[in-house]
Design a protein around this motif. Structure first.
Motif, PDB file in Angstrom:
ATOM      1  N   VAL A   1       0.763  -1.303  -0.025  1.00  0.00           N
ATOM      2  CA  VAL A   1       0.192  -0.147  -0.214  1.00  0.00           C
ATOM      3  C   VAL A   1       0.826   1.317   0.056  1.00  0.00           C
ATOM      4  O   VAL A   1       0.405   2.353  -0.545  1.00  0.00           O
ATOM      5  CB  VAL A   1      -1.116   0.050   1.471  1.00  0.00           C
ATOM      6  N   ASP A   2       2.023   1.437   0.499  1.00  0.00           N
ATOM      7  CA  ASP A   2       2.959   2.337   0.716  1.00  0.00           C
ATOM      8  C   ASP A   2       3.325   2.797  -0.918  1.00  0.00           C
ATOM      9  O   ASP A   2       3.440   4.105  -0.968  1.00  0.00           O
ATOM     10  CB  ASP A   2       4.253   2.280   1.367  1.00  0.00           C
ATOM     11  N   ASP A   3       3.653   2.035  -1.557  1.00  0.00           N
ATOM     12  CA  ASP A   3       3.825   2.110  -3.021  1.00  0.00           C
ATOM     13  C   ASP A   3       2.980   2.821  -3.832  1.00  0.00           C
ATOM     14  O   ASP A   3       3.018   3.202  -4.818  1.00  0.00           O
ATOM     15  CB  ASP A   3       4.316   0.912  -3.928  1.00  0.00           C
ATOM     16  N   LEU A   4       1.617   2.922  -3.262  1.00  0.00           N
ATOM     17  CA  LEU A   4       0.399   3.658  -4.119  1.00  0.00           C
ATOM     18  C   LEU A   4       0.634   4.813  -3.928  1.00  0.00           C
ATOM     19  O   LEU A   4       0.169   5.745  -4.906  1.00  0.00           O
ATOM     20  CB  LEU A   4      -0.763   3.039  -3.498  1.00  0.00           C
ATOM     21  N   ASN A   5       1.277   5.615  -3.088  1.00  0.00           N
ATOM     22  CA  ASN A   5       1.818   7.011  -2.831  1.00  0.00           C
ATOM     23  C   ASN A   5       2.393   7.485  -4.489  1.00  0.00           C
ATOM     24  O   ASN A   5       3.117   6.799  -4.957  1.00  0.00           O
ATOM     25  CB  ASN A   5       2.622   7.241  -2.008  1.00  0.00           C
ATOM     26  N   GLY A   6       1.826   8.519  -5.009  1.00  0.00           N
ATOM     27  CA  GLY A   6       2.445   9.131  -6.217  1.00  0.00           C
ATOM     28  C   GLY A   6       1.776   8.350  -7.445  1.00  0.00           C
ATOM     29  O   GLY A   6       1.785   8.666  -8.363  1.00  0.00           O
ATOM     30  N   LYS A   7       1.033   7.325  -6.994  1.00  0.00           N
ATOM     31  CA  LYS A   7       0.393   6.435  -8.275  1.00  0.00           C
ATOM     32  C   LYS A   7      -1.022   6.629  -8.594  1.00  0.00           C
ATOM     33  O   LYS A   7      -1.596   7.373  -7.711  1.00  0.00           O
ATOM     34  CB  LYS A   7       0.559   5.046  -7.929  1.00  0.00           C
ATOM     35  N   ARG A   8      -1.399   6.609  -9.946  1.00  0.00           N
ATOM     36  CA  ARG A   8      -3.113   6.654 -10.112  1.00  0.00           C
ATOM     37  C   ARG A   8      -3.725   5.619  -9.501  1.00  0.00           C
ATOM     38  O   ARG A   8      -3.431   4.288 -10.122  1.00  0.00           O
ATOM     39  CB  ARG A   8      -2.952   7.036 -11.757  1.00  0.00           C
ATOM     40  N   VAL A   9      -4.495   5.614  -8.702  1.00  0.00           N
ATOM     41  CA  VAL A   9      -5.191   4.383  -8.051  1.00  0.00           C
ATOM     42  C   VAL A   9      -6.577   4.498  -8.324  1.00  0.00           C
ATOM     43  O   VAL A   9      -7.237   5.651  -8.132  1.00  0.00           O
ATOM     44  CB  VAL A   9      -4.707   4.320  -6.352  1.00  0.00           C
ATOM     45  N   CYS A  10      -7.278   3.490  -8.560  1.00  0.00           N
ATOM     46  CA  CYS A  10      -8.716   3.394  -8.407  1.00  0.00           C
ATOM     47  C   CYS A  10      -9.317   2.629  -7.358  1.00  0.00           C
ATOM     48  O   CYS A  10      -9.036   1.666  -7.143  1.00  0.00           O
ATOM     49  CB  CYS A  10      -9.054   2.949  -9.979  1.00  0.00           C
ATOM     50  N   SER A  11     -10.619   3.254  -7.013  1.00  0.00           N
ATOM     51  CA  SER A  11     -11.448   2.302  -6.164  1.00  0.00           C
ATOM     52  C   SER A  11     -12.820   2.956  -6.344  1.00  0.00           C
ATOM     53  O   SER A  11     -13.030   3.593  -7.214  1.00  0.00           O
ATOM     54  CB  SER A  11     -10.750   2.268  -4.637  1.00  0.00           C
ATOM     55  N   VAL A  12     -13.536   2.368  -5.276  1.00  0.00           N
ATOM     56  CA  VAL A  12     -15.061   2.684  -5.668  1.00  0.00           C
ATOM     57  C   VAL A  12     -15.505   3.460  -4.414  1.00  0.00           C
ATOM     58  O   VAL A  12     -15.219   3.493  -3.231  1.00  0.00           O
ATOM     59  CB  VAL A  12     -15.917   1.371  -5.689  1.00  0.00           C
ATOM     60  N   SER A  13     -16.478   4.639  -4.876  1.00  0.00           N
ATOM     61  CA  SER A  13     -17.139   5.636  -3.930  1.00  0.00           C
ATOM     62  C   SER A  13     -18.030   4.637  -2.926  1.00  0.00           C
ATOM     63  O   SER A  13     -18.685   3.915  -3.290  1.00  0.00           O
ATOM     64  CB  SER A  13     -18.065   6.481  -4.567  1.00  0.00           C
ATOM     65  N   GLY A  14     -17.818   5.250  -1.354  1.00  0.00           N
ATOM     66  CA  GLY A  14     -18.560   4.634  -0.453  1.00  0.00           C
ATOM     67  C   GLY A  14     -17.922   3.453  -0.052  1.00  0.00           C
ATOM     68  O   GLY A  14     -18.586   2.724   0.696  1.00  0.00           O
ATOM     69  N   SER A  15     -17.012   2.803  -0.477  1.00  0.00           N
ATOM     70  CA  SER A  15     -16.363   1.596  -0.008  1.00  0.00           C
ATOM     71  C   SER A  15     -15.433   1.790   1.198  1.00  0.00           C
ATOM     72  O   SER A  15     -14.690   2.937   1.148  1.00  0.00           O
ATOM     73  CB  SER A  15     -15.765   0.903  -1.118  1.00  0.00           C
ATOM     74  N   THR A  16     -15.155   0.986   1.977  1.00  0.00           N
ATOM     75  CA  THR A  16     -14.067   0.852   2.989  1.00  0.00           C
ATOM     76  C   THR A  16     -12.770   0.959   2.107  1.00  0.00           C
ATOM     77  O   THR A  16     -11.465   1.574   2.571  1.00  0.00           O
ATOM     78  CB  THR A  16     -13.989  -0.325   3.821  1.00  0.00           C
ATOM     79  N   SER A  17     -12.606   0.369   0.914  1.00  0.00           N
ATOM     80  CA  SER A  17     -11.419   0.350   0.185  1.00  0.00           C
ATOM     81  C   SER A  17     -10.998   1.571  -0.106  1.00  0.00           C
ATOM     82  O   SER A  17      -9.660   2.114  -0.072  1.00  0.00           O
ATOM     83  CB  SER A  17     -11.610  -0.310  -1.116  1.00  0.00           C
ATOM     84  N   VAL A  18     -11.690   2.706  -0.493  1.00  0.00           N
ATOM     85  CA  VAL A  18     -11.259   3.832  -1.045  1.00  0.00           C
ATOM     86  C   VAL A  18     -10.826   4.726   0.114  1.00  0.00           C
ATOM     87  O   VAL A  18      -9.877   5.619   0.358  1.00  0.00           O
ATOM     88  CB  VAL A  18     -12.367   4.781  -1.817  1.00  0.00           C
ATOM     89  N   GLU A  19     -11.643   4.632   1.466  1.00  0.00           N
ATOM     90  CA  GLU A  19     -11.207   5.409   2.698  1.00  0.00           C
ATOM     91  C   GLU A  19      -9.904   4.896   3.008  1.00  0.00           C
ATOM     92  O   GLU A  19      -9.205   5.618   3.512  1.00  0.00           O
ATOM     93  CB  GLU A  19     -12.347   4.869   3.673  1.00  0.00           C
ATOM     94  N   ASN A  20      -9.808   3.450   3.032  1.00  0.00           N
ATOM     95  CA  ASN A  20      -8.524   2.965   3.533  1.00  0.00           C
ATOM     96  C   ASN A  20      -7.228   3.506   2.710  1.00  0.00           C
ATOM     97  O   ASN A  20      -6.248   3.741   3.149  1.00  0.00           O
ATOM     98  CB  ASN A  20      -8.195   1.528   3.501  1.00  0.00           C
ATOM     99  N   VAL A  21      -7.428   3.574   1.351  1.00  0.00           N
ATOM    100  CA  VAL A  21      -6.252   3.862   0.406  1.00  0.00           C
ATOM    101  C   VAL A  21      -5.921   5.471   0.664  1.00  0.00           C
ATOM    102  O   VAL A  21      -4.727   5.824   0.755  1.00  0.00           O
ATOM    103  CB  VAL A  21      -6.303   3.394  -1.181  1.00  0.00           C
ATOM    104  N   ARG A  22      -6.970   6.116   0.975  1.00  0.00           N
ATOM    105  CA  ARG A  22      -6.820   7.550   1.222  1.00  0.00           C
ATOM    106  C   ARG A  22      -5.915   7.843   2.409  1.00  0.00           C
ATOM    107  O   ARG A  22      -5.222   8.932   2.387  1.00  0.00           O
ATOM    108  CB  ARG A  22      -8.123   8.501   1.039  1.00  0.00           C
ATOM    109  N   LYS A  23      -6.265   7.011   3.373  1.00  0.00           N
ATOM    110  CA  LYS A  23      -5.542   6.921   4.777  1.00  0.00           C
ATOM    111  C   LYS A  23      -4.258   6.548   4.720  1.00  0.00           C
ATOM    112  O   LYS A  23      -3.155   7.351   5.154  1.00  0.00           O
ATOM    113  CB  LYS A  23      -6.457   6.396   5.716  1.00  0.00           C
TER     114      LYS A  23
END
Ligand code: GLU
Length: 302
Positions: free
Chosen positions: A170-192
């Protein structure tokens, strides 16, 4: 169990009860539910709901239909086939097993439940249940109730095959173009967890998979099992990297205050775990992508 009545005593009571009920209702005596042990009171005929009057289960049985919100684009959990209009997957199987337990004749009407509208569907009374890779958490419990869990996933990362950017976690996602879904725990987690990631949100995960196919994004992140279905559907174009970095216990969403319905479903889940029906449903669906059938999780009656 101790029997307080002799066998002949029971039989005599039964015959009397059947005669009384048949006389009172003009019914065929075979329809009388003698299982209640108090048939002289005129128990319900076997064809009527065996559920408490006024309960959601009784309402569903009377309607003959249970409405279920599920995913339509997640192979393995909830996928609607364009050709037949049929939905299939583990969530769909769980829905069928619950409907069957409510009444053998109960049919299911499936509604698409994208991540961001699941609470709303239940709050509006648009569906009886949401069975849609739906993580149980405290924030959601403010708005809905959860039976289960019936499965535990973990968030993971999907990249183009060959992992051109060398993403390992997950650390390597910094600076990358990442896709997830609105209203999901996934998008909340990756933003955090990767605050420098450039996050694109869609309403459903298949759009993330398409966007990665077009080179518009570098990685998709959500639950491992959802991603495994998308990897399988990509026919070698995508792969998973790293290890799951969250715990996502899936629950069956019900209206918040319907504790009776929630506990009924919890009882059913425990029956399905014990009978092997849960494992068989897993094998028929997720078994396509996952070698081992896990142990079912313990139901949490909060
Ligand atoms: N299980 C996570 C959630 O409930 C991600 C999967 C989904 O969006 O359905 O938000």
């Amino acid at each position: 169990m101790t029997r307080t009545r002799s066998r002949t005593g029971w039989l005599a009571a039964l015959v009397l009860a059947l005669a009384l009920v048949a006389a009172a209702c003009g019914q065929d005596a075979r329809e009388v539910d003698t299982g209640a042990g108090d048939a002289a009171g005129g128990g319900p005929p076997a064809s009527a709901p065996a559920h408490p009057a006024g309960s959601t289960m009784a309402e569903i049985q009377a309607a003959g239909t249970m409405t279920v919100g599920t995913k339509f684009d997640q192979p393995g959990f909830g996928l609607k086939r364009a050709t037949t209009g049929e939905v299939e997957g583990f969530d769909v199987e769980i829905a069928r097993l619950i409907a069957e337990a409510i009444g053998p004749e109960v049919e299911i009407e499936f509604t698409e439940a994208p991540s961001a509208v699941r609470e709303q569907l239940l709050e509006n009374g648009d569906v009886d249940t949401v069975i849609a890779t739906y993580t149980i958490n405290d924030a959601r419990k403010q708005r809905v109730g959860f039976a289960g869990p019936y499965y535990v996933a973990g968030q993971d990362i999907m990249v183009p095959a060959g992992n051109p950017l060398g993403i390992q976690g997950v650390d390597d996602l910094n600076g990358k173009r990442v896709c997830s879904v609105s209203g999901s725990t996934s998008v909340e987690n990756v933003r955090k967890m990767a605050p420098q990631a450039q996050v694109t949100e869609f309403d459903v995960y298949s759009k993330c998979a398409d966007a990665m196919g077009d080179g518009r994004i570098d990685a998709v992140t959500t639950d491992n099992t959802i991603l495994l279905g998308l990897v399988e559907a990509s026919k070698g174009a995508y792969e998973l990297v790293g290890e799951p970095f969250t715990t996502e216990p899936y629950g069956i969403g019900v209206p918040k205050d319907d504790v009776e319905f929630r506990n009924f479903i919890n009882d059913i889940l425990e029956d399905l775990y014990a009978s092997g029906a849960w494992a068989a449903a897993y094998e028929r669906t997720l078994g396509e992508f996952v070698d081992e059938i896990p142990e079912p999780p313990e139901v949490d009656r909060y």
